[in-house]
Write a protein that holds these residues in place. Structure first.
Motif, PDB file in Angstrom:
ATOM      1  N   GLU A  42     -11.802  -3.302  -9.664  1.00  0.00           N
ATOM      2  CA  GLU A  42     -10.814  -4.015  -8.858  1.00  0.00           C
ATOM      3  C   GLU A  42      -9.416  -3.669  -9.360  1.00  0.00           C
ATOM      4  O   GLU A  42      -9.209  -3.442 -10.549  1.00  0.00           O
ATOM      5  N   ILE A  43      -8.452  -3.646  -8.434  1.00  0.00           N
ATOM      6  CA  ILE A  43      -7.073  -3.294  -8.752  1.00  0.00           C
ATOM      7  C   ILE A  43      -6.151  -4.382  -8.231  1.00  0.00           C
ATOM      8  O   ILE A  43      -6.278  -4.807  -7.081  1.00  0.00           O
ATOM      9  N   THR A  44      -5.239  -4.840  -9.084  1.00  0.00           N
ATOM     10  CA  THR A  44      -4.205  -5.802  -8.678  1.00  0.00           C
ATOM     11  C   THR A  44      -2.845  -5.157  -8.895  1.00  0.00           C
ATOM     12  O   THR A  44      -2.598  -4.587  -9.954  1.00  0.00           O
TER      13      THR A  44
ATOM     14  N   HIS B 197      -4.276  -6.693  -3.770  1.00  0.00           N
ATOM     15  CA  HIS B 197      -5.520  -6.798  -4.529  1.00  0.00           C
ATOM     16  C   HIS B 197      -6.588  -6.079  -3.727  1.00  0.00           C
ATOM     17  O   HIS B 197      -6.747  -6.324  -2.533  1.00  0.00           O
ATOM     18  N   MET B 198      -7.299  -5.181  -4.366  1.00  0.00           N
ATOM     19  CA  MET B 198      -8.275  -4.399  -3.606  1.00  0.00           C
ATOM     20  C   MET B 198      -9.380  -3.883  -4.527  1.00  0.00           C
ATOM     21  O   MET B 198      -9.269  -3.958  -5.755  1.00  0.00           O
ATOM     22  N   TYR B 199     -10.422  -3.377  -3.887  1.00  0.00           N
ATOM     23  CA  TYR B 199     -11.510  -2.733  -4.607  1.00  0.00           C
ATOM     24  C   TYR B 199     -11.264  -1.233  -4.621  1.00  0.00           C
ATOM     25  O   TYR B 199     -10.509  -0.694  -3.794  1.00  0.00           O
TER      26      TYR B 199
ATOM     27  N   SER C 145      -7.407   3.989   1.296  1.00  0.00           N
ATOM     28  CA  SER C 145      -6.286   4.031   2.244  1.00  0.00           C
ATOM     29  C   SER C 145      -5.338   2.859   1.999  1.00  0.00           C
ATOM     30  O   SER C 145      -4.122   3.004   2.045  1.00  0.00           O
ATOM     31  N   LYS C 146      -5.922   1.704   1.715  1.00  0.00           N
ATOM     32  CA  LYS C 146      -5.109   0.523   1.418  1.00  0.00           C
ATOM     33  C   LYS C 146      -4.311   0.752   0.135  1.00  0.00           C
ATOM     34  O   LYS C 146      -3.124   0.417   0.036  1.00  0.00           O
ATOM     35  N   PHE C 147      -4.944   1.364  -0.849  1.00  0.00           N
ATOM     36  CA  PHE C 147      -4.294   1.635  -2.122  1.00  0.00           C
ATOM     37  C   PHE C 147      -3.102   2.575  -1.923  1.00  0.00           C
ATOM     38  O   PHE C 147      -2.029   2.365  -2.481  1.00  0.00           O
TER      39      PHE C 147
END
Length: 476
Positions: free
Chosen positions: A210-212, A222-224, A229-231
């Motif tokens: 997970e990345i914050t 906040h994403m996995y 693409s979101k990152f």
């Protein structure tokens, strides 16, 4: 299987010395997972670590450890006892063996207990984890990667549930990082949790579950790991740099004389093949040294620390002799160290005095001559504000410090500026400012050599490329 929450920060707001540190921080980490926190700059990284240490107290919001709200010093102390902080600072006892560092030096085992029975567990542990470290060697004999592996094993053996990791990419080669994360993944399978706190273009987040992302004291994403693409979208927002305050270089529209400033002619380096290269004024040479965290293949030669086995080195057409760093600077090779804001500035000296000192360094009693300071002030108009010029360096922003470090060489005009890991110790915003400053250096006709052990860093600036790896030299 339901994940167990290890840490949660919920809507944290807090200030320190009248400055807002967090203004809506949300973060969580689960047991047996790898989490990554990407922060906006070094100040926010420091604030986040102080929050973990318990030194930064929230004015509003809720903090939890293993599902229990942290409301007392006792709960915070319990969390700290089960947390290991692993960074670039030395974390091993040099004169103890590796096995003693792992099994005895944790602080949990009384030293008067018999060491040998405890250390007998070490070979079995390393075999189970599929790693190879010389257990009987003194710890100071290990490379930085193995030293940090020993720290991590000590944390695991000591019963730490969480390892907070920062800045290790500044001290390890690519291969050492790869081995370190091989161990991280093995310990993760054993139930240990990990938190990387990063603020540069490191690739550590690739290992995270997970990345914050935190910017300006707020959680903006906040994403996995699979949300690539979101990152990318968040990174584009994240890397927006502040307004460029660099003055347009007077030479930007002029043709730079592309004379050759540095030549290696059949130079035989220790344990390496013969090297031939040439570097012209206003050009970039990227040197990627994968054999050494300290980039020792060529740096000692440029700094005048040692010679070479055969061949000739010409600086501005003249034979280059090896005496000292100071002589190298006098000959026309200047240096910006890996952590220049910490190591190359005098905290109690003003920005103007720094610049005056560099520009008029060959004049006697220059501080007593107002005309020198006036001339320097005129040269710096549009680069630094009047307020910045009169402040001591410990009081100015990191952007101002970077401008000071690079512009003082722009005005001195060496033949070559050697930058050692220029992007490793800066955050996202400062990275772009560093790139802009290097472009100003090149426009001034100064050649730039970037020396690093990080692949991503070596290709930031366009130019010639040399790679040292396993006793070979590859040129592009």
């Amino acid at each position: 299987m339901m994940k167990k929450e290890l840490i949660r920060y919920e809507n944290i707001h807090c200030c320190m010395d009248g400055q807002t540190c967090f203004n809506g921080l949300f973060f969580r980490a689960f047991e047996g997972q790898i989490c990554c926190v990407i922060v906006n700059n070094t100040i926010e990284k420091k604030n986040f670590l102080q929050l973990l240490y318990g030194n930064l107290k929230p004015d509003y919001g809720w903090t939890y450890y293993k599902g229990k709200k942290i409301v007392s010093f006792k709960t915070q102390e319990q969390m700290l006892k089960q947390t290991a902080f692993i960074g670039r600072n030395k974390g091993i006892f040099s004169e103890l063996s590796v096995a003693e560092n792992i099994f005895v030096a944790s602080g949990r085992v009384p030293f008067w207990k018999r060491v040998n029975p405890l250390c007998r567990h070490a070979p079995g542990l390393l075999k189970d984890l599929d790693i190879s470290i010389p257990l009987l060697d003194k710890a100071h004999m290990l490379d930085p990667g193995m030293q940090k592996q020993a720290e991590l094993l000590r944390a695991f053996v000591s019963g730490c549930h969480l390892a907070v990791i920062t800045d290790i990419d500044m001290i390890m080669t690519e291969e050492q990082l790869k081995n370190f994360f091989h161990l991280v993944i093995k310990l993760k399978d054993q139930g240990m949790s990990f938190l990387y706190v990063v603020n540069s273009s490191t690739k550590l987040y690739e290992y995270a579950d997970e990345i914050t992302i935190i910017k300006n004291g707020r959680t903006i994403g906040h994403m996995y790991q699979e949300d690539s693409s979101k990152f990318q979208t968040y990174m584009e927002l994240f890397e927006k740099s502040p307004k460029n305050t660099l003055r347009k270089n007077d030479l930007s529209q002029k043709q730079i004389d592309k004379k050759t400033v540095l030549e290696f002619r059949n130079v035989k380096l220790p344990d390496l093949p013969v090297l031939n290269l040439s570097l012209n004024a206003g050009e970039v040479l990227n040197i990627l040294d994968l054999d050494s965290t300290e980039c020792r293949n060529i740096l000692p030669i440029l700094q005048g620390e040692c010679g070479y086995e055969a061949g000739r080195i010409l600086l501005n057409g003249k034979e280059y002799y090896f005496q000292s760093v100071h002589q190298s600077i006098r000959d026309g090779i200047a240096f910006i160290e890996a952590r220049p804001m910490e190591e190359m500035l005098f905290a109690d000296m003003t920005v103007l005095d720094h610049m005056t000192f560099m520009i008029q360094r060959n004049k006697k009693k220059y501080f007593l001559r107002k005309k020198y300071r006036k001339m320097t002030r005129n040269l710096l108009e549009g680069i630094f504000s009047e307020d910045e010029l009169m402040k001591k360096t410990y009081m100015v922003s990191d952007e101002c410090k970077l401008k000071l470090l690079y512009y003082r060489w722009i005005f001195v005009r060496p033949q070559i500026l050697v930058c050692i890991k220029p992007f490793s110790s800066v955050d996202f915003q400062m990275r772009q400012i560093t790139i802009n400053l290097l472009k100003e250096v090149l426009k001034s006709g100064i050649a730039v050599i970037i020396i690093t052990n990080q692949i991503a860093e070596a290709y930031t600036m366009e130019g010639k490329n040399i790679t040292f790896h396993d006793g070979t030299i590859a040129m592009e």
